[in-house]
Design an enzyme around this catalytic site. Sequence first.
Site, PDB file in Angstrom:
ATOM      1  N   TYR A  51     -41.547  20.148  35.320  1.00 25.30           N
ATOM      2  CA  TYR A  51     -42.303  19.653  37.391  1.00 25.30           C
ATOM      3  C   TYR A  51     -43.042  17.820  37.251  1.00 25.30           C
ATOM      4  O   TYR A  51     -43.934  17.240  37.183  1.00 25.30           O
ATOM      5  CB  TYR A  51     -43.427  20.332  37.682  1.00 25.30           C
TER       6      TYR A  51
ATOM      7  N   PHE B  27     -41.988  33.031  42.844  1.00 23.35           N
ATOM      8  CA  PHE B  27     -40.877  32.267  43.948  1.00 23.35           C
ATOM      9  C   PHE B  27     -41.347  33.812  44.772  1.00 23.35           C
ATOM     10  O   PHE B  27     -41.025  34.189  46.000  1.00 23.35           O
ATOM     11  CB  PHE B  27     -39.631  32.809  43.839  1.00 23.35           C
ATOM     12  N   PRO B  28     -42.672  34.073  44.811  1.00 23.61           N
ATOM     13  CA  PRO B  28     -43.418  34.789  45.689  1.00 23.61           C
ATOM     14  C   PRO B  28     -43.324  34.956  46.969  1.00 23.61           C
ATOM     15  O   PRO B  28     -43.503  36.774  47.981  1.00 23.61           O
ATOM     16  CB  PRO B  28     -44.648  34.936  45.212  1.00 23.61           C
ATOM     17  N   LEU B  29     -43.216  34.084  48.158  1.00 22.68           N
ATOM     18  CA  LEU B  29     -43.091  33.804  49.256  1.00 22.68           C
ATOM     19  C   LEU B  29     -41.353  34.517  50.190  1.00 22.68           C
ATOM     20  O   LEU B  29     -41.127  34.409  51.170  1.00 22.68           O
ATOM     21  CB  LEU B  29     -43.274  32.607  49.609  1.00 22.68           C
TER      22      LEU B  29
ATOM     23  N   GLY C 188     -36.410  37.051  52.369  1.00 21.52           N
ATOM     24  CA  GLY C 188     -35.349  37.968  53.459  1.00 21.52           C
ATOM     25  C   GLY C 188     -34.494  38.221  54.536  1.00 21.52           C
ATOM     26  O   GLY C 188     -35.713  36.787  55.210  1.00 21.52           O
TER      27      GLY C 188
END
Length: 298
Positions: free
Chosen positions: A69, A214-216, A219
């Site tokens: 990162y 990528f929990p949020l 779709g």
Amino acid sequence: MTTTTVTPGAASGTFILGGDVEVNRLGYGTMHLAGPGAWGAGRDRDEAIRVLRRAVELGVTFFDTADVYGPFVTDELIRTALHPYPDELVIGSKVGSSNQGAGKWAPIGRPEYLRQQTLLNLRHLGLERVDLLQLHRIDPQVPLEDQIGELKSMQDEGLVRHVGLSEVSVDEIKAASAITQIVSVQNRFNLADRASEDVLDYCTAEGMAFIPWFPLAYGKLARPGGILASLASKYDRSPSQLALAWLLRRSGAILPIPGTSSVRHLEENMESARIDLTDNEFDMLSALGRAETEKGTR
């Protein structure tokens, strides 16, 4: 009489990593504090430091970072903002990928590289030991026993407390567990993407943490008039908050690490821990997300 306010982090519940490291389940992922594609510095260093300090105030005790990162941009920000670290603060990092420019990553699992990057992580974070070190990706060009074996060697030397994996199958978890104890798995998983559901169920059964990246994502589930949009309106919350609330309810082994470079968005994300979905609402969201996942695999 004094009243103690429960922080959102504490409201999310706790999980014990490896039987001896307790964290609040709703954590914070630092990748968004680096530049686009995790390359270079982020846009606002001062805001990034405010985000990290505010996360601690809101009860975050688990921070996720990685050597790639920046590289090392988020490590340096964590150290600047939070060192000397509170006793309850736990930092999880990852090694095993190389950053070759914005969004250009490749696995490197050679033992000497894993050791080098771990030592650099420790230096940039100002630590003598990292509480959780995860293999960022399994390198198909290097025997798994060499990759996990090097992490175990560093564990035996006291440089690493616990070992985890990222983006793996159940069979790969079992193979790595034959070499050393695996306490966590970090796979992509969210309301609209359940491809790792078998891995989540295995982690839950085995007492391992499951850390969804990528929990949020939700779709197209928040389309106007849909279930997610209706529930968001009912609770006066955002779809993202409901997506996090669903994750926290899905399994006690889930440790979501939503990331943001904004204090306002951080505070919004953390409030998801206070949403108490009914059984019926949870079931509706589960069914809705499962249908979206199945549609995407056709």
